[in-house]
Write a protein that holds these residues in place. Structure first.
Motif, PDB file in Angstrom:
ATOM      1  N   MET A  35       0.838  -1.203   0.000  1.00 31.58           N
ATOM      2  CA  MET A  35       0.000   0.000   0.000  1.00 31.58           C
ATOM      3  C   MET A  35       0.867   1.244   0.000  1.00 31.58           C
ATOM      4  O   MET A  35       0.545   2.235  -0.658  1.00 31.58           O
ATOM      5  N   VAL A  79      -0.377  -9.083  -5.901  1.00 27.79           N
ATOM      6  CA  VAL A  79      -1.457 -10.011  -5.543  1.00 27.79           C
ATOM      7  C   VAL A  79      -1.200 -11.382  -6.161  1.00 27.79           C
ATOM      8  O   VAL A  79      -1.487 -12.412  -5.554  1.00 27.79           O
ATOM      9  N   PRO A  90      -7.676 -14.232  -4.993  1.00 29.61           N
ATOM     10  CA  PRO A  90      -7.827 -15.283  -3.983  1.00 29.61           C
ATOM     11  C   PRO A  90      -9.140 -16.043  -4.106  1.00 29.61           C
ATOM     12  O   PRO A  90      -9.206 -17.220  -3.789  1.00 29.61           O
TER      13      PRO A  90
ATOM     14  N   LEU B  36      -6.121   0.645   3.914  1.00 26.87           N
ATOM     15  CA  LEU B  36      -6.359   0.508   2.476  1.00 26.87           C
ATOM     16  C   LEU B  36      -7.486   1.432   2.038  1.00 26.87           C
ATOM     17  O   LEU B  36      -7.423   2.055   0.978  1.00 26.87           O
ATOM     18  N   LEU B  39      -6.226   5.028   1.887  1.00 30.82           N
ATOM     19  CA  LEU B  39      -5.283   5.250   0.793  1.00 30.82           C
ATOM     20  C   LEU B  39      -5.963   5.331  -0.573  1.00 30.82           C
ATOM     21  O   LEU B  39      -5.751   6.278  -1.320  1.00 30.82           O
ATOM     22  N   LEU B  73      -7.746   6.563 -15.383  1.00 32.07           N
ATOM     23  CA  LEU B  73      -6.886   5.376 -15.284  1.00 32.07           C
ATOM     24  C   LEU B  73      -6.498   5.122 -13.829  1.00 32.07           C
ATOM     25  O   LEU B  73      -6.540   3.990 -13.336  1.00 32.07           O
ATOM     26  N   THR B  74      -6.149   6.205 -13.120  1.00 29.67           N
ATOM     27  CA  THR B  74      -5.759   6.044 -11.711  1.00 29.67           C
ATOM     28  C   THR B  74      -6.924   5.548 -10.877  1.00 29.67           C
ATOM     29  O   THR B  74      -6.753   4.709  -9.992  1.00 29.67           O
ATOM     30  N   ALA B  77      -7.487   1.837 -11.618  1.00 30.61           N
ATOM     31  CA  ALA B  77      -6.388   1.060 -11.042  1.00 30.61           C
ATOM     32  C   ALA B  77      -6.540   0.971  -9.528  1.00 30.61           C
ATOM     33  O   ALA B  77      -6.343  -0.095  -8.934  1.00 30.61           O
ATOM     34  N   ALA B  78      -6.924   2.082  -8.888  1.00 28.53           N
ATOM     35  CA  ALA B  78      -7.056   2.067  -7.432  1.00 28.53           C
ATOM     36  C   ALA B  78      -8.207   1.171  -7.001  1.00 28.53           C
ATOM     37  O   ALA B  78      -8.088   0.432  -6.019  1.00 28.53           O
ATOM     38  N   MET B  80      -9.392  -1.489  -8.602  1.00 26.07           N
ATOM     39  CA  MET B  80      -8.961  -2.873  -8.791  1.00 26.07           C
ATOM     40  C   MET B  80      -7.984  -3.291  -7.690  1.00 26.07           C
ATOM     41  O   MET B  80      -8.143  -4.335  -7.062  1.00 26.07           O
ATOM     42  N   ALA B  81      -6.987  -2.448  -7.450  1.00 27.16           N
ATOM     43  CA  ALA B  81      -5.972  -2.794  -6.459  1.00 27.16           C
ATOM     44  C   ALA B  81      -6.582  -2.905  -5.068  1.00 27.16           C
ATOM     45  O   ALA B  81      -6.208  -3.781  -4.290  1.00 27.16           O
ATOM     46  N   LEU B  84      -8.337  -6.355  -4.803  1.00 26.72           N
ATOM     47  CA  LEU B  84      -7.427  -7.502  -4.805  1.00 26.72           C
ATOM     48  C   LEU B  84      -6.545  -7.532  -3.567  1.00 26.72           C
ATOM     49  O   LEU B  84      -6.372  -8.586  -2.942  1.00 26.72           O
ATOM     50  N   VAL B  85      -5.985  -6.360  -3.188  1.00 23.73           N
ATOM     51  CA  VAL B  85      -5.106  -6.337  -2.013  1.00 23.73           C
ATOM     52  C   VAL B  85      -5.907  -6.656  -0.755  1.00 23.73           C
ATOM     53  O   VAL B  85      -5.428  -7.357   0.143  1.00 23.73           O
ATOM     54  N   ARG B  87      -8.550  -8.637  -0.511  1.00 22.43           N
ATOM     55  CA  ARG B  87      -8.775 -10.090  -0.438  1.00 22.43           C
ATOM     56  C   ARG B  87      -7.502 -10.819  -0.037  1.00 22.43           C
ATOM     57  O   ARG B  87      -7.523 -11.748   0.777  1.00 22.43           O
ATOM     58  N   ALA B  88      -6.371 -10.403  -0.622  1.00 22.25           N
ATOM     59  CA  ALA B  88      -5.111 -11.057  -0.290  1.00 22.25           C
ATOM     60  C   ALA B  88      -4.777 -10.868   1.187  1.00 22.25           C
ATOM     61  O   ALA B  88      -4.323 -11.800   1.855  1.00 22.25           O
TER      62      ALA B  88
END
Lengths: 98, 96
Positions: A35, A79, A90, B36, B39, B73-74, B77-78, B80-81, B84-85, B87-88
């Protein structure tokens, strides 16, 4: 005058991005460090846009575009590394029937 | 024109404020998921204000379109990230 104002704003964003490094240093998990990298990415895009406006230089906008794209791919790659089978999602890992 | 310059300066101040808010949230919030959240939203709002200010200062239609593309685009991207982050991170904590 206005150009100086844009440069001052870029400096402030740069200082705020430097604060993100503290989280990269201390962050307990790998996700926290990722992050921090993302904040550096979006802060870099903001700084590029500000400098482009301050100098009226359209080429620096391409720098901003490429940086945004690379930050997105960095998050995806992260990821994909932390998921067990490398699917990138995941939940896709669970849905798969072996 | 002076009123316009004040307006642009206000937009810049708002953008910088949201960037600083995103950094403060990343540093001060207690767990991964709230960090998260701080951010991926505050930062892109700041970038939006900065892009609008830059477009107004430049005064060129094509450049304004390009700035809008950078911002879109940003944002994608944010989003999506963030999913995913999150869930991870949930997997890493041993959640569902």
């Amino acid at each position: 005058m206005m150009a100086d104002l844009f440069m001052l704003a870029a400096l402030c964003v740069l200082i705020s991005v430097a604060g993100a490094l503290i989280r990269a240093w201390r962050g307990p998990g790998r996700a926290d460090r990722m992050m921090s990298a993302q904040l550096i990415g979006s802060g870099g895009v903001g700084i590029a846009v500000l400098i482009a406006a301050a100098r009226s230089e359209p080429a620096i906008l391409d720098v901003a575009l490429v940086l945004a794209l690379l930050a997105a791919f960095a998050a995806l790659a992260f990821v994909k590394t932390v998921t067990p089978k490398g699917a990138g999602d995941p939940e896709a890992d669970e849905a798969e029937t072996p | 024109m002076n009123a316009m310059e004040w307006f642009i300066a206000g937009l810049l101040a708002l953008g910088v404020f949201f960037y600083v808010a995103g950094t403060v949230g990343l540093l001060r919030f207690p767990d991964t998921h709230s960090r998260l959240h701080a951010l991926t939203k505050a930062d892109n709002l700041g970038l939006g204000f900065i892009a609008i200010a830059a477009g107004l200062h430049w005064g060129d239609g094509w450049i304004a379109g390009k700035l809008a593309l950078v911002w879109l685009l940003t944002l994608f991207a944010a989003g999506m990230a963030a999913q995913l982050v999150a869930r991870a991170a949930l997997k890493a904590e041993g959640g569902e």
